[in-house]
Enzyme design. Structure first.
Site, PDB file in Angstrom:
ATOM      1  NE  ARG A  49     -32.698  36.871 -65.911  1.00 60.15           N
ATOM      2  CZ  ARG A  49     -31.661  36.253 -65.367  1.00 60.15           C
ATOM      3  NH1 ARG A  49     -30.544  36.897 -65.182  1.00 60.15           N
ATOM      4  NH2 ARG A  49     -31.715  34.986 -65.033  1.00 60.15           N
ATOM      5  CB  ILE A  50     -39.476  36.194 -67.707  1.00 59.50           C
ATOM      6  CG1 ILE A  50     -38.239  35.747 -68.499  1.00 59.50           C
ATOM      7  CG2 ILE A  50     -40.744  36.034 -68.557  1.00 59.50           C
ATOM      8  CD1 ILE A  50     -38.133  34.242 -68.717  1.00 59.50           C
ATOM      9  NE  ARG A  95     -36.424  31.872 -54.872  1.00 60.54           N
ATOM     10  CZ  ARG A  95     -35.357  31.672 -55.612  1.00 60.54           C
ATOM     11  NH1 ARG A  95     -34.558  30.680 -55.339  1.00 60.54           N
ATOM     12  NH2 ARG A  95     -35.060  32.445 -56.648  1.00 60.54           N
ATOM     13  CB  ILE A 105     -45.114  31.324 -69.800  1.00 61.73           C
ATOM     14  CG1 ILE A 105     -44.757  32.425 -68.783  1.00 61.73           C
ATOM     15  CG2 ILE A 105     -46.308  31.711 -70.643  1.00 61.73           C
ATOM     16  CD1 ILE A 105     -44.123  33.651 -69.426  1.00 61.73           C
ATOM     17  NE  ARG A 149     -38.373  24.259 -67.709  1.00 59.54           N
ATOM     18  CZ  ARG A 149     -38.097  25.243 -68.572  1.00 59.54           C
ATOM     19  NH1 ARG A 149     -39.062  25.988 -69.067  1.00 59.54           N
ATOM     20  NH2 ARG A 149     -36.851  25.472 -68.968  1.00 59.54           N
ATOM     21  CD  GLU A 185     -43.122  20.962 -71.910  1.00 56.73           C
ATOM     22  OE1 GLU A 185     -43.959  21.660 -71.312  1.00 56.73           O
ATOM     23  OE2 GLU A 185     -42.161  21.420 -72.555  1.00 56.73           O
ATOM     24  CG  HIS A 243     -41.738  24.696 -73.713  1.00 59.64           C
ATOM     25  ND1 HIS A 243     -41.311  23.839 -72.740  1.00 59.64           N
ATOM     26  CD2 HIS A 243     -41.058  25.851 -73.502  1.00 59.64           C
ATOM     27  CE1 HIS A 243     -40.413  24.430 -71.976  1.00 59.64           C
ATOM     28  NE2 HIS A 243     -40.244  25.665 -72.428  1.00 59.64           N
TER      29      HIS A 243
HETATM   30  C1  8YV Z   1     -36.445  26.699 -74.145  1.00 57.57           C
HETATM   31  C2  8YV Z   1     -37.356  27.663 -71.953  1.00 57.57           C
HETATM   32  O1  8YV Z   1     -36.789  26.808 -75.464  1.00 57.57           O
HETATM   33  O2  8YV Z   1     -35.397  28.918 -71.676  1.00 57.57           O
HETATM   34  C3  8YV Z   1     -36.274  28.248 -71.134  1.00 57.57           C
HETATM   35  O3  8YV Z   1     -36.268  28.037 -69.897  1.00 57.57           O
HETATM   36  O4  8YV Z   1     -38.293  27.179 -71.441  1.00 57.57           O
HETATM   37  C4  8YV Z   1     -37.280  27.720 -73.444  1.00 57.57           C
HETATM   38  O5  8YV Z   1     -36.811  28.983 -73.827  1.00 57.57           O
HETATM   39  C5  8YV Z   1     -36.653  25.273 -73.700  1.00 57.57           C
HETATM   40  O6  8YV Z   1     -36.314  25.103 -72.370  1.00 57.57           O
HETATM   41  C6  8YV Z   1     -35.850  24.303 -74.536  1.00 57.57           C
HETATM   42  O7  8YV Z   1     -34.535  24.184 -74.083  1.00 57.57           O
END
Ligand code: 8YV
Length: 328
Positions: free
Chosen positions: A159-160, A180, A239, A241, A270, A288
Protein backbone atom coordinates in the site's frame (compact mmCIF):
# COMPACT_ATOMS: atom_id res chain seq x y z
CA UNK A 1 -12.18 -4.30 42.71
CA UNK A 2 -13.28 -3.56 39.14
CA UNK A 3 -14.62 -6.42 37.06
CA UNK A 4 -13.83 -4.61 33.82
CA UNK A 5 -11.43 -6.45 31.51
CA UNK A 6 -7.80 -5.60 32.22
CA UNK A 7 -5.80 -3.88 29.53
CA UNK A 8 -2.15 -2.89 29.26
CA UNK A 9 -1.17 0.21 27.29
CA UNK A 10 2.54 -0.45 26.88
CA UNK A 11 3.58 3.07 25.81
CA UNK A 12 2.30 6.60 26.31
CA UNK A 13 -0.76 7.55 24.26
CA UNK A 14 -2.76 10.78 23.95
CA UNK A 15 -4.35 11.42 27.40
CA UNK A 16 -7.91 11.85 26.08
CA UNK A 17 -7.71 8.43 24.37
CA UNK A 18 -6.53 6.91 27.62
CA UNK A 19 -9.51 8.44 29.48
CA UNK A 20 -11.84 6.96 26.85
CA UNK A 21 -10.23 3.55 27.25
CA UNK A 22 -10.62 3.77 31.03
CA UNK A 23 -14.40 4.02 30.47
CA UNK A 24 -14.52 0.36 29.44
CA UNK A 25 -11.35 -1.22 30.80
CA UNK A 26 -9.28 -1.47 33.92
CA UNK A 27 -6.22 0.14 32.34
CA UNK A 28 -2.63 -0.26 33.39
CA UNK A 29 -0.81 2.38 31.36
CA UNK A 30 2.80 3.35 30.91
CA UNK A 31 2.42 7.10 30.46
CA UNK A 32 6.02 7.46 31.71
CA UNK A 33 6.87 5.98 28.26
CA UNK A 34 9.93 4.07 29.48
CA UNK A 35 10.38 1.02 27.24
CA UNK A 36 9.81 -2.15 29.31
CA UNK A 37 12.65 -4.62 29.69
CA UNK A 38 11.71 -8.16 28.52
CA UNK A 39 11.26 -9.16 32.19
CA UNK A 40 8.97 -6.19 32.90
CA UNK A 41 6.96 -6.89 29.76
CA UNK A 42 6.45 -10.54 30.75
CA UNK A 43 5.19 -9.39 34.15
CA UNK A 44 2.89 -6.73 32.68
CA UNK A 45 1.32 -9.22 30.28
CA UNK A 46 0.76 -11.84 33.00
CA UNK A 47 -2.33 -10.20 34.35
CA UNK A 48 -4.21 -8.62 31.45
CA UNK A 49 -6.90 -9.57 28.91
CA UNK A 50 -5.50 -7.41 26.13
CA UNK A 51 -2.50 -5.23 25.35
CA UNK A 52 -1.82 -2.24 23.12
CA UNK A 53 1.83 -2.43 22.13
CA UNK A 54 4.22 -0.79 19.68
CA UNK A 55 7.26 -1.79 17.66
CA UNK A 56 9.38 -1.35 20.81
CA UNK A 57 7.76 -4.34 22.51
CA UNK A 58 9.03 -7.72 21.37
CA UNK A 59 6.15 -10.20 21.75
CA UNK A 60 7.49 -13.74 21.76
CA UNK A 61 7.13 -16.97 23.74
CA UNK A 62 9.07 -15.52 26.69
CA UNK A 63 6.91 -12.37 26.82
CA UNK A 64 3.78 -14.54 26.80
CA UNK A 65 5.04 -17.18 29.24
CA UNK A 66 2.67 -16.15 32.07
CA UNK A 67 -0.05 -14.43 30.01
CA UNK A 68 -2.89 -16.74 31.02
CA UNK A 69 -5.79 -14.37 30.24
CA UNK A 70 -4.36 -12.54 27.23
CA UNK A 71 -6.64 -12.56 24.18
CA UNK A 72 -4.90 -10.04 21.96
CA UNK A 73 -1.71 -8.10 21.38
CA UNK A 74 -2.79 -5.11 19.31
CA UNK A 75 0.18 -3.42 17.64
CA UNK A 76 -0.02 0.35 17.10
CA UNK A 77 1.95 -0.15 13.89
CA UNK A 78 1.43 -1.67 10.46
CA UNK A 79 4.81 -3.44 10.52
CA UNK A 80 4.85 -6.32 13.00
CA UNK A 81 8.39 -7.64 12.94
CA UNK A 82 8.28 -7.15 16.75
CA UNK A 83 5.85 -10.08 16.79
CA UNK A 84 6.93 -13.72 16.76
CA UNK A 85 3.64 -14.65 15.07
CA UNK A 86 4.04 -18.47 15.35
CA UNK A 87 4.78 -18.13 19.08
CA UNK A 88 1.80 -15.81 19.60
CA UNK A 89 -0.44 -18.22 17.67
CA UNK A 90 0.85 -21.19 19.68
CA UNK A 91 -0.06 -19.28 22.83
CA UNK A 92 -3.62 -18.92 21.45
CA UNK A 93 -3.36 -15.13 21.43
CA UNK A 94 -4.65 -12.93 18.60
CA UNK A 95 -2.26 -10.46 16.98
CA UNK A 96 -3.33 -7.35 15.06
CA UNK A 97 -1.74 -4.37 13.31
CA UNK A 98 -2.85 -1.00 11.88
CA UNK A 99 -2.83 -1.10 8.07
CA UNK A 100 -4.35 1.57 5.76
CA UNK A 101 -4.75 4.39 8.29
CA UNK A 102 -1.09 5.41 7.96
CA UNK A 103 -0.57 4.79 4.24
CA UNK A 104 -0.86 8.41 3.06
CA UNK A 105 1.12 10.02 5.89
CA UNK A 106 3.89 7.46 5.41
CA UNK A 107 3.93 7.87 1.63
CA UNK A 108 4.06 11.67 2.11
CA UNK A 109 7.04 11.29 4.39
CA UNK A 110 8.76 8.92 1.96
CA UNK A 111 8.46 11.67 -0.60
CA UNK A 112 9.69 14.30 1.88
CA UNK A 113 12.78 12.20 2.51
CA UNK A 114 13.34 11.62 -1.22
CA UNK A 115 13.25 15.37 -1.80
CA UNK A 116 15.30 16.34 1.26
CA UNK A 117 17.96 13.80 0.28
CA UNK A 118 18.19 14.65 -3.43
CA UNK A 119 18.08 18.42 -2.85
CA UNK A 120 20.34 18.44 0.24
CA UNK A 121 17.79 20.25 2.39
CA UNK A 122 19.09 19.41 5.87
CA UNK A 123 22.73 19.74 4.83
CA UNK A 124 21.94 23.21 3.43
CA UNK A 125 20.32 24.25 6.67
CA UNK A 126 23.34 23.11 8.69
CA UNK A 127 25.60 24.92 6.22
CA UNK A 128 23.74 28.20 6.84
CA UNK A 129 23.65 27.71 10.61
CA UNK A 130 27.42 27.10 10.52
CA UNK A 131 27.84 30.58 8.98
CA UNK A 132 28.96 29.43 5.53
CA UNK A 133 26.54 31.50 3.44
CA UNK A 134 28.48 34.61 2.48
CA UNK A 135 27.13 35.02 -1.04
CA UNK A 136 24.71 33.44 -3.51
CA UNK A 137 26.60 31.33 -6.03
CA UNK A 138 25.77 29.41 -9.17
CA UNK A 139 28.44 26.82 -8.56
CA UNK A 140 29.30 26.60 -4.88
CA UNK A 141 25.88 26.65 -3.14
CA UNK A 142 24.81 23.04 -2.46
CA UNK A 143 23.86 21.43 -5.77
CA UNK A 144 21.47 18.51 -5.70
CA UNK A 145 19.89 15.92 -7.97
CA UNK A 146 16.54 16.35 -9.70
CA UNK A 147 13.57 14.28 -8.74
CA UNK A 148 11.27 15.42 -11.54
CA UNK A 149 11.49 13.31 -14.70
CA UNK A 150 14.02 10.98 -13.09
CA UNK A 151 13.57 7.23 -12.52
CA UNK A 152 12.26 6.18 -9.13
CA UNK A 153 12.91 2.59 -8.04
CA UNK A 154 10.57 1.31 -5.31
CA UNK A 155 11.50 -1.90 -3.50
CA UNK A 156 8.40 -3.25 -1.75
CA UNK A 157 5.16 -2.41 -3.52
CA UNK A 158 2.45 -2.75 -0.91
CA UNK A 159 0.00 0.00 0.00
CA UNK A 160 2.71 2.52 0.96
CA UNK A 161 4.91 1.74 -2.06
CA UNK A 162 1.93 2.28 -4.34
CA UNK A 163 1.14 5.55 -2.55
CA UNK A 164 4.67 6.77 -3.26
CA UNK A 165 4.40 5.69 -6.92
CA UNK A 166 1.19 7.71 -7.32
CA UNK A 167 2.87 10.78 -5.86
CA UNK A 168 5.83 10.27 -8.22
CA UNK A 169 3.52 10.46 -11.24
CA UNK A 170 2.84 14.10 -10.36
CA UNK A 171 6.57 14.75 -10.63
CA UNK A 172 6.71 13.20 -14.10
CA UNK A 173 8.91 10.41 -12.78
CA UNK A 174 9.32 7.03 -14.40
CA UNK A 175 8.47 4.45 -11.75
CA UNK A 176 10.00 1.00 -11.64
CA UNK A 177 9.46 -1.43 -8.79
CA UNK A 178 10.53 -4.74 -7.37
CA UNK A 179 8.36 -6.80 -5.06
CA UNK A 180 8.12 -10.38 -3.80
CA UNK A 181 5.24 -10.82 -6.21
CA UNK A 182 4.25 -8.77 -9.22
CA UNK A 183 1.16 -6.56 -8.84
CA UNK A 184 -2.00 -7.26 -10.87
CA UNK A 185 -1.93 -5.32 -14.14
CA UNK A 186 -4.68 -2.92 -13.02
CA UNK A 187 -2.69 -1.91 -9.92
CA UNK A 188 0.49 -1.45 -11.97
CA UNK A 189 -1.47 0.78 -14.31
CA UNK A 190 -3.02 2.80 -11.48
CA UNK A 191 0.40 3.77 -10.21
CA UNK A 192 2.17 3.80 -13.59
CA UNK A 193 4.81 1.38 -12.35
CA UNK A 194 6.83 -1.21 -14.27
CA UNK A 195 8.02 -4.43 -12.63
CA UNK A 196 11.78 -5.12 -12.92
CA UNK A 197 14.31 -7.37 -11.21
CA UNK A 198 16.03 -6.02 -8.10
CA UNK A 199 19.31 -5.86 -10.02
CA UNK A 200 17.83 -3.87 -12.90
CA UNK A 201 16.15 -1.52 -10.45
CA UNK A 202 19.40 -0.83 -8.63
CA UNK A 203 21.31 -0.31 -11.88
CA UNK A 204 18.81 2.03 -13.52
CA UNK A 205 17.02 4.02 -10.79
CA UNK A 206 18.10 7.57 -10.03
CA UNK A 207 16.42 7.31 -6.63
CA UNK A 208 15.74 4.10 -4.74
CA UNK A 209 13.21 3.90 -1.90
CA UNK A 210 12.74 0.91 0.39
CA UNK A 211 9.22 0.16 1.62
CA UNK A 212 9.30 -3.59 2.23
CA UNK A 213 8.47 -5.35 5.50
CA UNK A 214 11.33 -6.67 7.62
CA UNK A 215 11.62 -10.45 7.58
CA UNK A 216 14.60 -12.77 8.02
CA UNK A 217 14.79 -13.08 4.20
CA UNK A 218 14.82 -9.27 3.81
CA UNK A 219 17.73 -8.80 6.23
CA UNK A 220 20.37 -6.67 4.48
CA UNK A 221 18.41 -6.49 1.22
CA UNK A 222 20.78 -3.59 0.57
CA UNK A 223 24.45 -4.17 1.41
CA UNK A 224 27.80 -3.31 -0.19
CA UNK A 225 27.11 -5.56 -3.20
CA UNK A 226 23.76 -3.92 -3.97
CA UNK A 227 25.05 -0.37 -3.41
CA UNK A 228 27.87 -1.15 -5.87
CA UNK A 229 25.21 -1.68 -8.58
CA UNK A 230 23.73 1.80 -8.05
CA UNK A 231 24.65 4.88 -10.04
CA UNK A 232 27.16 7.19 -8.33
CA UNK A 233 24.55 9.95 -8.73
CA UNK A 234 21.77 7.91 -7.13
CA UNK A 235 20.10 8.35 -3.75
CA UNK A 236 18.81 5.67 -1.37
CA UNK A 237 15.91 6.21 1.04
CA UNK A 238 14.89 3.74 3.77
CA UNK A 239 11.47 4.21 5.40
CA UNK A 240 10.96 0.46 5.86
CA UNK A 241 12.82 -1.00 8.83
CA UNK A 242 16.28 -1.03 10.28
CA UNK A 243 18.11 -4.19 9.22
CA UNK A 244 16.87 -4.02 5.63
CA UNK A 245 19.96 -1.92 4.92
CA UNK A 246 23.43 -2.86 6.15
CA UNK A 247 24.04 0.52 7.82
CA UNK A 248 27.82 -0.02 8.18
CA UNK A 249 28.14 -0.78 4.46
CA UNK A 250 25.97 2.23 3.61
CA UNK A 251 28.06 4.57 5.77
CA UNK A 252 31.22 3.32 4.05
CA UNK A 253 29.67 3.80 0.59
CA UNK A 254 28.49 7.31 1.44
CA UNK A 255 31.92 8.17 2.79
CA UNK A 256 33.51 6.99 -0.46
CA UNK A 257 30.77 8.78 -2.46
CA UNK A 258 29.79 5.52 -4.17
CA UNK A 259 26.26 6.99 -4.24
CA UNK A 260 25.18 10.62 -3.99
CA UNK A 261 23.25 10.55 -0.71
CA UNK A 262 20.90 8.63 1.55
CA UNK A 263 17.79 9.44 3.60
CA UNK A 264 17.04 7.24 6.59
CA UNK A 265 14.01 7.11 8.86
CA UNK A 266 14.90 3.72 10.34
CA UNK A 267 18.15 2.21 11.60
CA UNK A 268 19.69 -1.08 12.65
CA UNK A 269 19.42 -1.17 16.46
CA UNK A 270 17.50 2.14 16.66
CA UNK A 271 17.29 4.41 18.55
CA UNK A 272 21.05 3.97 18.23
CA UNK A 273 22.41 5.27 14.92
CA UNK A 274 25.61 3.91 13.38
CA UNK A 275 28.31 6.38 14.53
CA UNK A 276 29.79 6.66 11.02
CA UNK A 277 26.42 7.83 9.64
CA UNK A 278 26.35 10.63 12.21
CA UNK A 279 29.64 12.00 10.84
CA UNK A 280 28.46 12.29 7.22
CA UNK A 281 26.86 15.28 5.55
CA UNK A 282 25.38 13.33 2.61
CA UNK A 283 22.76 11.56 4.71
CA UNK A 284 19.45 12.88 6.00
CA UNK A 285 18.47 11.35 9.35
CA UNK A 286 14.98 11.14 10.86
CA UNK A 287 13.86 9.41 14.09
CA UNK A 288 11.33 6.88 12.66
CA UNK A 289 8.63 9.49 12.02
CA UNK A 290 7.07 8.43 8.71
CA UNK A 291 3.64 7.95 10.33
CA UNK A 292 4.10 10.81 12.77
CA UNK A 293 1.24 13.24 12.31
CA UNK A 294 -1.12 13.56 15.25
CA UNK A 295 -4.09 12.73 13.03
CA UNK A 296 -2.50 9.52 11.82
CA UNK A 297 -1.12 8.46 15.19
CA UNK A 298 -4.63 8.92 16.62
CA UNK A 299 -6.10 6.85 13.78
CA UNK A 300 -3.52 4.11 14.48
CA UNK A 301 -4.43 4.05 18.18
CA UNK A 302 -8.16 4.05 17.33
CA UNK A 303 -7.73 1.05 15.03
CA UNK A 304 -5.59 -0.79 17.60
CA UNK A 305 -8.30 -0.14 20.23
CA UNK A 306 -10.98 -1.39 17.81
CA UNK A 307 -8.96 -4.61 17.41
CA UNK A 308 -8.57 -4.88 21.18
CA UNK A 309 -12.28 -4.33 21.92
CA UNK A 310 -13.34 -6.85 19.29
CA UNK A 311 -11.05 -9.56 20.67
CA UNK A 312 -12.16 -8.97 24.25
CA UNK A 313 -15.83 -9.00 23.14
CA UNK A 314 -15.30 -12.33 21.33
CA UNK A 315 -15.56 -10.74 17.87
CA UNK A 316 -13.06 -10.90 15.01
CA UNK A 317 -10.67 -7.93 15.16
CA UNK A 318 -10.76 -5.95 11.86
CA UNK A 319 -7.03 -6.30 11.20
CA UNK A 320 -6.32 -9.67 12.72
CA UNK A 321 -3.00 -11.15 11.57
CA UNK A 322 -3.30 -14.75 12.79
CA UNK A 323 -6.87 -15.56 11.73
CA UNK A 324 -6.51 -19.21 12.79
CA UNK A 325 -6.62 -18.17 16.46
CA UNK A 326 -10.08 -16.57 16.19
CA UNK A 327 -12.80 -18.88 17.31
CA UNK A 328 -15.98 -17.09 16.19
C1 8YV B 1 5.18 3.06 13.98
C2 8YV B 1 5.83 2.03 11.73
O1 8YV B 1 5.10 4.34 14.47
O2 8YV B 1 3.62 1.32 11.40
C3 8YV B 1 4.81 1.06 11.27
O3 8YV B 1 5.20 -0.03 10.77
O4 8YV B 1 6.96 1.88 11.45
C4 8YV B 1 5.41 3.23 12.51
O5 8YV B 1 4.24 3.75 11.96
C5 8YV B 1 6.25 2.31 14.73
O6 8YV B 1 6.36 1.01 14.27
C6 8YV B 1 5.98 2.29 16.22
O7 8YV B 1 5.10 1.26 16.57
Amino acid sequence: MSNKPKVLVARAIFPDLLVKLEGSFDVRSNQADQVFTPEELQKELANVDGALVTGSERIDAAALANAKNLKIVANISVGYNNFDVPAITTAGVMASNTPDVLTDSTADFGFALLMATARRVTESERWIRDGNWDKWSIVTNPLGMDLHHSTLGIIGMGRIGQGIAKRALGFGMKVIYHNRSRLPEADEKACGATYVSKEELLRTADHVILVLPYTAENHHTIGAKEIALMKPTATLVNIARGGIVDDAALAQALKEKKIFAAGLDVFEGEPKVHPELLKLSNVVLAPHIASATEKTRRAMIDLAVENLRAAIDGKQPPSLINKEVFKG
